[in-house]
Design a protein around this motif. Structure first.
Motif, PDB file in Angstrom:
ATOM      1  N   LEU A  39      41.164  38.739  42.152  1.00  0.00           N
ATOM      2  CA  LEU A  39      40.006  39.543  41.758  1.00  0.00           C
ATOM      3  C   LEU A  39      38.753  38.689  41.636  1.00  0.00           C
ATOM      4  N   VAL A  40      38.917  37.481  41.118  1.00  0.00           N
ATOM      5  CA  VAL A  40      37.761  36.597  41.007  1.00  0.00           C
ATOM      6  C   VAL A  40      37.199  36.301  42.395  1.00  0.00           C
TER       7      VAL A  40
ATOM      8  N   ILE B 102      50.334  36.843  37.106  1.00  0.00           N
ATOM      9  CA  ILE B 102      49.054  37.184  36.471  1.00  0.00           C
ATOM     10  C   ILE B 102      47.961  36.281  37.025  1.00  0.00           C
TER      11      ILE B 102
ATOM     12  N   ALA C  60      37.585  38.071  45.062  1.00  0.00           N
ATOM     13  CA  ALA C  60      37.023  39.306  45.632  1.00  0.00           C
ATOM     14  C   ALA C  60      35.615  39.549  45.112  1.00  0.00           C
ATOM     15  N   THR C  61      35.428  39.346  43.819  1.00  0.00           N
ATOM     16  CA  THR C  61      34.112  39.580  43.243  1.00  0.00           C
ATOM     17  C   THR C  61      33.096  38.581  43.780  1.00  0.00           C
ATOM     18  N   ALA C  62      33.514  37.325  43.889  1.00  0.00           N
ATOM     19  CA  ALA C  62      32.586  36.301  44.368  1.00  0.00           C
ATOM     20  C   ALA C  62      32.199  36.551  45.819  1.00  0.00           C
TER      21      ALA C  62
ATOM     22  N   MET D   6      32.209  39.520  47.391  1.00  0.00           N
ATOM     23  CA  MET D   6      31.851  40.883  47.728  1.00  0.00           C
ATOM     24  C   MET D   6      30.446  41.007  48.323  1.00  0.00           C
ATOM     25  N   LYS D   7      29.493  40.292  47.730  1.00  0.00           N
ATOM     26  CA  LYS D   7      28.137  40.387  48.259  1.00  0.00           C
ATOM     27  C   LYS D   7      28.021  39.697  49.616  1.00  0.00           C
TER      28      LYS D   7
ATOM     29  N   THR E 196      47.018  42.175  45.930  1.00  0.00           N
ATOM     30  CA  THR E 196      47.456  42.694  44.639  1.00  0.00           C
ATOM     31  C   THR E 196      48.800  43.390  44.761  1.00  0.00           C
TER      32      THR E 196
ATOM     33  N   VAL F 256      43.236  44.399  47.784  1.00  0.00           N
ATOM     34  CA  VAL F 256      44.274  45.389  47.500  1.00  0.00           C
ATOM     35  C   VAL F 256      45.612  44.912  48.051  1.00  0.00           C
TER      36      VAL F 256
ATOM     37  N   GLY G  50      47.005  37.357  40.471  1.00  0.00           N
ATOM     38  CA  GLY G  50      46.225  38.587  40.418  1.00  0.00           C
ATOM     39  C   GLY G  50      44.793  38.328  39.977  1.00  0.00           C
ATOM     40  N   PHE G  51      44.651  37.518  38.936  1.00  0.00           N
ATOM     41  CA  PHE G  51      43.322  37.213  38.425  1.00  0.00           C
ATOM     42  C   PHE G  51      42.511  36.464  39.470  1.00  0.00           C
TER      43      PHE G  51
ATOM     44  N   TYR H 236      31.915  44.918  51.074  1.00  0.00           N
ATOM     45  CA  TYR H 236      33.040  45.591  50.432  1.00  0.00           C
ATOM     46  C   TYR H 236      34.143  45.891  51.438  1.00  0.00           C
TER      47      TYR H 236
END
Lengths: 497, 153, 316
Positions: free
Chosen positions: B87-88, B80, B90-92, B94-95, B110, B107, B83-84, B99
């Motif tokens: 994603l964190v 977990i 990836a979000t940070a 992304m900009k 994950t 992906v 995985g978390f 993408y």
């Protein structure tokens, strides 16, 4: 609506381009609806530029086809991967995903496709026969009446709490608190934004849905340990249940369609709330209510017939009053206006042919949705044949993109991720997630209408009781809340007699 | 400690803490811009619900304490966490990175994290699904995703 | 000699590349940020403009709806975008000239390079079609007589709110304000009997069948010729809602000129005129220079108006 108007409408539809456009639109709408993060409003906004080059009837057909099929499209990922493609299909995940996990994806898709069509056609019939009258009723709903309606709608939280009312209430309260984050329009105050300008817009429901339902599932799967991510037995394809099974559900279908239509007509509730309320009502009245949430077809039938019934209902104030019933009809209203069609009080008098055409186009759109849906469901459900881990990977890709394109903001992606981990923890703590969504969606109109009502009555809440409609809903609320208590005492009295 | 901890006590404590923090924040707010006559003060409704949250949290906490400490179910917290974190990150990123760069990696990690061993299929699907989504969203629907610096896509 | 030759060549090089860049503009789609949801008032007129500009320039314009916080989120995004001419914004009066004075937003009057104004709708006072009021004087008399009058409009700080406050101030009366929303929501409120009148765009009568008592414009509105303006009645209240195309500050002048010229052409196309007429917008064009001055003037003017709605202005 006279017969000659009907025939004239059919004549307009005989344009082969119109039919082709509607067919294409149905496919496109379904795909866009099936992509989480896009949704009905986006689908309509996307197609808007194309309407400029079409004639009036073609544009109307196009818009209606997209509208109807996108609402249905949202149910597909809701069933297959626990992500509602549109917020209106949130309630479909409750029983749809368990059905898919139990290997009944084909049956689930069959149920939702036909249920959506029935809901859509029911609301269309209501629209045809009663639009002006319903519009007159909708106009009676001012801030106070809408407030009372929403208070009543909040009681549905009890029914989606899976037998744990305290935790359900907790979830609902969390949802309402989340809805208060952002700039308060009525006062200009920044609430809980902690100086972050992006937060001043508040949260949007779609990233929360994506996080709570889709990403939490990814995390839960990770937490289960590697050995248990085996391939489930799947039935792919598309299976419609026997007529007998449908007949057994007739009351649920009717009730959900009626609910969806009327909630679509009334302002301030919206399709998402309508489908959740439809689900909750079906559960409260069903003899199988313990099976709801574990894969009971009645649940998805209720949710999908309700959300498609909203399509016809929301067109009532749009066409009859020029006031959009929800965000999606707002886009359609804009498109109609650009084409020189001014919906409103004059439309039914001045352009009866056009109005009839809209009805017929709506009927055709629903039928096309059924046919195309049946064909495409076969394709979509093949997704489940992939190993679960890969499907979860796809969910991650979808979640990152889908939550971004809502408002082109990375904040929404953060919201989705945080909602995902919170969803995991809440699930471990046995807190039902559905009430969070209900609380969030209803929180804003609840507060707005309350405060508007207070402004109108000059801070005298007792004056709310001067409205008969409001009193009606408050009474209904009291009955629903007290009914479980009453039930405990009534049987005792009977045995004494 | 283990005699007190179960999911309910944790939940109740978390709820109580959150409501306390938010309530303090709401009382500290500066002046509002408007107060229309007849309108309730802007923090009244959130505060009411925060108090309700606190009350429910206390109820759950007490219920949990009564139940007594329970061994929490075994979960793969390491997976977990990975995985978390993925994603964190990836979000940070992304900009800044776009993408098309960030999503396939996210992906891939994950899927790997969930126990799927076939690296080649994993990589193919990661790239494939991201490309498909890109085509659908950016090319077809004209909804731009964060671009890769230098490439403009 | 050599230095000046180098300078000349360098200068030519810069000029050539600038013109080359200009000749190439636009090379890729231009995003136009609309700070409201699809299908709303601003969105409809914005898309009509975008369509016309697409035809005129032969370039691809992509509308992006970036919603939130009364239009400020989208406007802030515009202000923070690269000033390369590939991100523009379509904004109404309130987001760029009123909101910055109401709450801290990450932009002000120096964040934007105005391109052109395309529409300017005067507001009007409208009541229910069966209302006993026949003129604005009736309404004022009722307010003075103590009747419970409720004005309906958008969120506090919006032009509808400011307009009714200006009218109340000019006549020396007071009434209750209900922020139920503009356009259709306001009409619904009036028809439900909750509100007495609305101060929204002059199109309210045509679209929703309300009765117009007065127009708050400089002159009478086409289609409402027998409705007097407030000015004619001796009340100096002129309140209009305008819409314009903006670019982030720092966008090259050459790009802005191209856009402004294209905009001027676009507002004269048939499709634009027809579309705006259908959407009940009154077209008014201002080119780059004129709009730039107008915008700065409006920014100051609207700040001065705010005390009428009860906002205390900090000393500047």
């Amino acid at each position: 609506m006279g017969i000659d108007a009907f025939i004239a409408a059919l004549g307009l539809l005989a344009d082969p381009w119109a039919i082709l456009i509607m067919l294409l639109a149905t496919v496109v709408g379904m795909i866009v609806g099936a992509l989480p993060g896009l949704g009905t409003v986006t689908a309509l906004a996307m197609i808007l530029p194309f309407t400029f080059v079409l004639t009036g009837p073609q544009a109307i057909g196009l818009l209606l086809a997209i509208y109807v099929s996108s609402v249905y499209g949202g149910s597909i990922p809701a069933i297959l991967i626990n992500v509602p493609g549109t917020p209106q299909s949130a309630a479909t995940t409750f029983d749809g995903y368990p059905m898919a996990k139990a290997g009944k994806a084909a049956e689930a898709l069959g149920w939702v496709t036909v249920a959506s069509t029935i809901g859509g056609i029911f609301s269309m019939i209501v629209l045809v026969f009663a639009a002006p009258q319903l519009a007159a009723l909708a106009v009676q709903f001012g801030s106070i009446e809408t407030f009372a309606l929403i208070v009543f709608s909040l009681t549905t939280i009890a029914w989606v709490s899976a037998g744990n009312p305290i935790k359900g209430l907790l979830a609902g309260v969390i949802g309402v608190i989340l809805s208060t984050v952002g700039v308060d329009e009525l006062s200009g105050a920044d609430r809980f934004t902690f100086g972050n300008f992006a937060l001043s817009a508040g949260f949007h429901v779609v990233p929360i849905l994506i996080g709570l339902f889709a990403l939490s599932e990814v995390f839960v799967t990770a937490g289960q340990g590697i050995s248990t991510t085996a391939k489930p037995i799947i039935s792919t394809g598309f299976k419609i249940a026997r007529f007998r099974d449908w007949w057994a559900m007739k009351r649920t279908i009717l009730r959900s369609s009626v609910l969806g239509t009327f909630l679509g007509v009334l302002p301030g509730v919206g399709a998402t709330a309508a489908s959740l309320i439809g689900y909750a009502q079906a559960k409260s009245a069903s003899p199988n209510s313990e099976n709801f949430g574990k894969g009971e077809p009645e649940g998805i039938v209720a949710s999908e017939s309700a959300n498609n019934a909203v399509t016809g209902g929301a067109l009532v104030p749009t066409l009859a009053l020029g006031i959009p019933g929800d965000a999606a009809t707002a886009v359609m209203l804009g498109a109609l206006v650009i084409h020189g069609i001014t919906p409103g009080f004059q439309l039914f008098n001045r352009n009866p042919d056009l109005v009839s055409f809209i009805f017929v186009a709506l009927l055709v759109a629903n039928i096309m949705m059924l046919i195309v849906g049946a064909m495409m469901a076969q394709v979509f459900s093949r997704v489940l044949k992939l190993p679960h881990a890969l499907v979860m990977g796809g969910v991650v890709a979808l979640s990152l993109a889908g939550s971004y394109v809502i408002r082109f903001s990375v904040l929404d992606v953060w919201v989705a991720v945080m909602a995902g981990i919170s969803g995991l923890l809440l699930r471990y703590a046995n807190v039902p997630l559905a009430p969070i969504v209900i609380g969030f969606i209803l929180g804003t109109p609840l507060e707005t209408n309350l405060r508007q009502g207070l402004i109108v009555t000059q801070m005298q809440p007792l004056k709310f009781l001067e409205s008969p409609i409001a009193v009606g809903f408050f009474t209904l609320t009291l009955i629903v809340v007290l009914w479980p208590l009453l039930k405990r005492y009534l049987p005792k009295r009977r045995t004494i007699d | 400690m283990s005699r007190v901890v179960n999911t309910d006590t944790l939940l109740g404590a978390a709820g109580l803490a959150a409501s306390a923090v938010l309530l303090v924040s709401s009382y500290r707010q500066g002046a509002t811009v408007f107060l229309l006559p007849g309108d309730a003060p802007p923090f009244l409704v959130p505060q009411l619900f925060l108090y309700l949250l606190a009350a429910i949290s206390v109820a759950i906490l007490l219920g949990g304490l009564r139940r007594g400490g329970v061994r929490l179910d075994a979960r793969n917290w390491r997976a977990i966490g990975v995985g978390f974190a993925t994603l964190v990150a990836a979000t940070a990123l992304m900009k800044p990175l776009g993408y098309l760069v960030v999503a396939p990696v996210a992906v891939f990690v994950t899927v790997l994290n969930l126990g799927y061993r076939n690296l080649l299929v994993n990589a193919a699907v990661s790239v494939g699904i991201v490309a498909l989504l890109y085509l659908l969203l950016v090319s077809f629907a004209q909804m731009p995703l964060p671009t890769v610096p230098g490439l403009g896509i | 000699m050599r230095t000046s030759a180098i300078a000349l060549i360098a200068g030519l090089g810069v000029a050539l590349s600038a013109t080359a860049a200009l000749a190439d503009y636009p090379e890729s789609p231009i995003e136009v940020i609309i700070p409201y949801g699809a299908g709303g008032n601003s969105d409809t007129s914005g898309r009509i403009l975008i369509n016309a500009m697409r035809d005129v320039m032969g370039a691809d314009f992509v509308p992006l709806n970036v919603t939130g916080a009364g239009g400020t989120v989208g406007t802030a995004q515009l202000a923070g975008s690269d000033p390369d001419g590939y991100t523009l914004g379509y904004n109404p009066i309130a987001t760029v000239t009123v909101q910055p004075h109401l709450r801290p937003v990450p932009y002000n009057n120096e964040s934007f390079a105005p391109v052109c104004m395309i529409a300017d709708n005067p507001t009007s006072v409208t009541v229910a079609p069966d209302s006993p009021f026949e003129s604005i004087d009736d309404l004022i008399a009722a307010a003075k007589g103590g009747e419970n009058i409720v004005a309906v409009g958008g969120a506090p700080g919006s032009m509808t709110h400011i307009t009714q406050a200006m009218i109340a101030d000019a006549y020396g009366v007071g009434w209750t304000y209900l922020p139920a929303g503009g356009g259709g929501r306001a009409a619904a409120s009036i028809m439900a009997g909750e509100a007495t009148f609305a101060t929204d765009t002059s199109a309210m009568e045509r679209v929703h069948g309300l009765k117009t008592l007065a127009v708050a414009g400089a002159e009478r509105v086409e289609g409402l010729e027998d409705v007097p303006t407030l000015k004619e009645q001796g009340v100096d209240v002129v309140s209009t809602i305008w819409f314009g195309l903006f670019a982030p500050a720092g966008t090259p002048d050459a790009v802005l000129d191209t856009l402004s010229a294209a905009c001027e052409e676009a507002v004269q196309t048939d499709s634009f005129i027809e579309g705006m007429a259908n959407a009940n917008y009154i077209v008014r064009f201002m080119g780059r220079e004129e709009f730039g001055d107008f915008f700065q003037a409006e920014y100051v003017r609207n700040r001065e108006l705010l005390p009428v709605i009860g906002v205390e202005l900090p000393a500047q």
